[in-house]
Structure formats: C-alpha cells, structure tokens
Write an enzyme that holds these catalytic residues in place. Structure first.
Site, mmCIF file in Angstrom:
data_model
loop_
_atom_site.group_PDB
_atom_site.id
_atom_site.type_symbol
_atom_site.label_atom_id
_atom_site.label_comp_id
_atom_site.label_asym_id
_atom_site.label_seq_id
_atom_site.Cartn_x
_atom_site.Cartn_y
_atom_site.Cartn_z
ATOM 1 N N ARG A 85 0.905 -1.137 0.194
ATOM 2 C CA ARG A 85 -0.028 0.042 0.115
ATOM 3 C C ARG A 85 0.938 1.172 -0.154
ATOM 4 N NH1 ARG A 85 -4.770 1.320 4.326
ATOM 5 N NH2 ARG A 85 -3.287 1.338 5.714
ATOM 6 N N ASP A 91 -3.871 3.019 14.079
ATOM 7 C CA ASP A 91 -3.002 3.570 13.076
ATOM 8 C C ASP A 91 -3.245 5.200 12.799
ATOM 9 O OD1 ASP A 91 -5.386 3.602 11.428
ATOM 10 O OD2 ASP A 91 -4.230 2.005 10.142
#
Length: 536
Positions: free
Chosen positions: A160, A440
């Site tokens: 990603r 996150d």
C-alpha cells in the site's frame, strides 16, 4: 540528474534502491502525472465546498451507464484467488518477516496509515521488501538475540503506497516534491516487478483514500505507463481499492470500471470511512456522530456500505474484502482477552456470512481465529458467486447518521488515544498498541474530527453539558497529567508529548476542519540533508 534533488541522506542500502534508473523512473512519473493530480486535489476542495453549502454525496447521473452496464474486471492471477485472511502492518524488517510467515493468505505491507512517513522508514521499507521478495531477508533482535528468517510457505505480498494527498518532500523534481504515492509505487515497481514475475507472483497493490473514479483513472494511467516503460504486459499490475471515503462509496462501480484491467477488488476501510463521514458532512449539525465506539458495522450506514460493496464486487467478478479487526491479544487478563477475541469472531462471522471473500487482521495471533471462521463458512477459495441480489442500497442508507450517546468519557478517551498515537507517530512509529487495540493514523483522525465536530456544533453530551474550547483545554491538561503518570515523568519529558498535544488541541479546536492531520504533522518528520533536523 537534471532537475532531480534527493534531500534525504542516502546510505549504502538506500543507494541500491535509489539507483539512477529507479530515480529516473520516479521522476518520469512525477513529471507526467503531477499536473493531473494537482487538478484532482483542487477538485476535492471544490466538491467539499459544495457539501459545505448543504449538498450531499450522490450517485453520479453521468456515469449511470457504467453502473448499469454488464461488464466485468479482468481475471485474477492464481495467488490472489484465495485472500481469506490478510494481515496488515508496517514495513520494518521484523514485521515483514513475521507477517509473511504468519499463515495469512496475504500480507499488506503498508507505507501509509500504519507507517510514519519518515525518510528512513520509507527507504528501510523499500530495502526490506526488496530483500523479502528475493528470499534474503533476515533479522536478529538486538535485545533478545532471537533470529528471524522466512518460512518455506509465505503470504502473498501486496503493497500500500501513501495516498494522493501526501508529498514526499525528500525528493524534488523540477523544484517540486514528488507525490508520495508515485514515490512509493515507483521505487517498489521498478526494483521488484520483474523479480516478482520471475518468482510466479506479480506487483500487487492496495490503493488508499481515493474520493472519485477520476482518481482511480489516474492510477490506471500510471499503471499502463509503468508497465510500458518496463516492458511488462498490460494488466500485470493488480490493485485493490480501499473504499474508505464517503464520496467513493457512491462510485464503487465506476472505480472498478476505471481499473478493470488492473483491479483485484474493493475493501471496506472502515476506520478511515468513519473519519471521512465526519469530514464530508462537517458543516451539517444533523450529522454529528455519537461516541466513536458506537459506530460499529451494525450501524445502518456502515452495514449498507459493506453490503453494497459485496454486491458491487461480485457482480463484476472480483473480491469484496472485509475490514480490520483492531483487537490484539491481552496478556495476563484472560477475561478481557476472551471478550476481545469474541468481538473478533463475531465480526469475522458477520463478514463471511454476508459474502465477503476475506478479511483483515492487525496481529499474527488473530490469523488463526479469522481463518477458522472463513474455512468453516467459505471452504472454497472465495465466494464471488454469491451475488447478493437481495441488497439494494440507496443514498439515504449510506447517509444515515449513526445513533448513540455522546459522553464525556469518549471525549477524554479521544484526547488520550489521539495524543499518544501522535506522540508515537512523531517518533517514527505508525502502528501503535493502545489499550488493547492496534491503532494507526485513522485513529487520530477520528479522534480529532469527532472532538472538532462536537465543539464546533455545540453538540450536547448525554449529560446535557456543551463543551467549549475552554472546557476542552481543561480536559487536555487533566488527561495529559494522567498520561504522564501512566508512562512515567522521564518518558513523558523525553518523548514528543508536548508537540503531539499541541497539534491535537490545535486541530481539534480550529475554526475550520483541516483535511488531514498527517499533512501538518509530516513537517515534523521532514529532515532535508542540508538542515539536519526536523522542522515545523
């Protein structure tokens, strides 16, 4: 190289990634696509202004023919057919080895929300993935002396890159920072695409935070160009798009269509989706959220979005991936651990019964739990043939505001979690265990946007109290004192708590809601070689 500057330090390992060919490749992508990206980012602002005036996201009338068309995406390679459990995490060396060895079907190596975008983090990550692909990666823990190496059977690697809105300020092309996603994608693709193909896999990606099919079209054009530049057949790249913004939920078909030669499906990026729901509808006092803990996948808007994603993907012949289980094992407290694992099991059972073809976990210990549930209810590689023709989701379904209480306890928890996550992020860590959850960057974004929304709209708590900026400042002082007691005075003084608290309060109480907290926070991590220290 004319017009190209590398402002970050380049050691011997980094030089093997930043070769003249790789740098020239990234520079080509930057020169070719930055103008279009700037137009698309400006378009985001104009559309948000439209929402701020009272409009709502809608299914686009001009792309109705795409939604109603009878088309499918290109077939998938063999190692992306079965994706029942995907583990996600940052790209540090130990994590890369453990994730590939975890027993998961896929490891999503993350340069985005679970990595702080410091120069060293990004370049170390590129080195680590390069070594992992070639089977040469190993790691010895300096504290324990334990040695880590790859097992014979590994998860499929998917990468990603960062989102379209982020720059990479350590590489300038013609005086401008390279768009961070082109930097991440370009280096990884140039250095590894052919090696992956030689080893029977391919260059696979997750694409974050897109807001429209036009942004997917840009990615597709980048893919076509990149494959042509390296002499790799068109369609070799495969990319799964995270539907993690509210506007993108209204363009699922269109996003798949733009990437149809390169698509490997869609994913329910639930945490950023909640953040985007708040941000997109920020001007609407009727859209004020309850406690973030109440915004589960059982809320009508969240369930509608998940079911629509399954129907959309399966109609087009591609995977519909479920969301993240953020729980982590709780040591030394069996009761709390059992409750946490029960939540994971219930979430994964809902996903597989609804028709998802796989799911995400944040910790290796959850791989077995998720896999057992998917194995029992999905013995085949995927369930793309489960079309869910019974699902009919409207715009009002997607826009229904979640219901639940607004509590002072949640407000204070937002402070504690948001500040502690930011503190770790400023220190170079993007994936942080806090209070039995793996957090996150989406966590900090939800925390600060929810605080902003409650203060900005003077939304009363369930006890009737309306929180002012002054009230919030007092709560910040109280919660920071608790954090200092929790982590210890020495750790508190030596860490980044003061900067994190300043950032969190500044963006939680601003008159205008900032699009992304990580953009201004990134300035703390920018360390050009000629300056030698972080600056803000």
């Amino acid at each position: 190289m004319d017009g190209v500057s590398i402002l970050g330090p380049v050691n011997r390992d980094y030089a093997t990634i930043l070769t003249p060919g790789a740098v020239a490749f990234v520079a080509h992508l930057a020169r070719t696509y930055t103008p279009r990206l700037e137009e698309l980012l400006a378009r985001r602002k104009s559309i948000q202004a439209y929402y701020d005036e009272g409009a709502k996201p809608q299914f686009l009338p001009e792309t109705r023919h795409v939604r109603e068309g009878n088309w499918k995406v290109a077939p998938l390679p063999h190692d992306l057919q079965d994706r029942r459990v995907e583990i996600t995490g940052p790209v540090d060396r130990k994590m890369v080895i453990n994730a590939l060895n975890s027993g998961a079907s896929v490891y999503m190596a993350d340069f985005e929300d679970s990595s702080a975008p410091a120069w060293s983090v990004n370049l170390d990550g590129q080195v680590n993935l390069r070594d992992a692909i070639r089977g040469s990666i190993s790691f010895e823990d300096p504290k324990s002396g334990k040695r880590y190496s790859l097992n014979p059977k590994l998860a499929t690697l998917v990468v990603r890159p960062r989102g379209w809105h982020l720059p990479e300020k350590h590489m300038l092309v013609d005086g401008k920072p390279v768009p961070a996603p082109l930097f991440d994608f370009g280096l990884y693709f140039f250095n590894n695409a052919r090696e992956l193909l030689n080893r029977g896999s391919g260059p696979y990606f997750y694409l974050p935070k897109m807001q429209s099919h036009l942004e997917a079209r840009l990615w597709n054009d980048v893919f076509v160009d990149a494959q042509r530049q390296l002499g790799i057949p068109r369609g070799t790249i495969k990319a799964t798009v995270l539907i993690e913004t509210l506007p993108a939920a209204f363009e699922m078909d269109e996003i798949l269509y733009e990437l149809r030669d390169h698509s490997s499906g869609l994913n329910c990026g639930r945490w950023d989706y909640i953040f985007s729901f708040i941000k997109t509808l920020r001007a609407d006092p009727a859209a004020v959220m309850p406690d973030r803990g109440c915004v589960t996948m059982e809320q009508h808007c969240m369930r509608s979005y998940s079911l629509m994603l399954i129907r959309t993907c399966h109609r087009r012949g591609v995977h519909a991936m479920g969301g993240m289980a953020a729980q982590i094992p709780v040591k030394n407290n069996p009761a709390i651990n059992e409750a946490a694992m029960a939540k994971v099991k219930a979430d994964k059972l809902r996903e597989v019964r609804d028709g998802h073809d796989g799911t995400w976990v944040a910790h290796p210990a959850l791989v077995t739990i998720a896999k057992q549930i998917f194995d029992e209810h999905m013995p085949q590689a995927n369930q793309i043939d489960k079309l869910r023709l019974d699902v009919n989701v409207t715009a009002s379904d997607l826009l229904q505001v979640p219901r639940g209480p607004r509590t002072e306890a949640c407000l204070r928890n937002n402070i504690v979690v948001g500040v502690q996550y930011l503190e770790a992020w400023l220190g170079g860590l993007g994936c942080v265990p806090l209070y039995n959850l793996m957090e996150d960057a989406a966590t900090a974004e939800i925390c600060r946007t929810q605080v902003w929304q409650w203060i900005h709209h003077r939304a009363p708590l369930d006890n009737g109290r309306v929180i002012s900026k002054q009230d919030f400042a007092g709560m910040m002082r109280e919660e920071l004192a608790k954090v200092r007691d929790e982590v210890g005075a020495q750790r508190f003084a030596s860490g980044h708590f003061a900067e994190a608290a300043k950032l969190f309060e500044r963006f939680s109480t601003a008159d205008e809601l900032a699009d992304f907290l990580t953009l201004p926070a990134y300035e703390y991590l920018v360390q050009p070689a000629q300056q030698g220290q972080a600056r803000l």
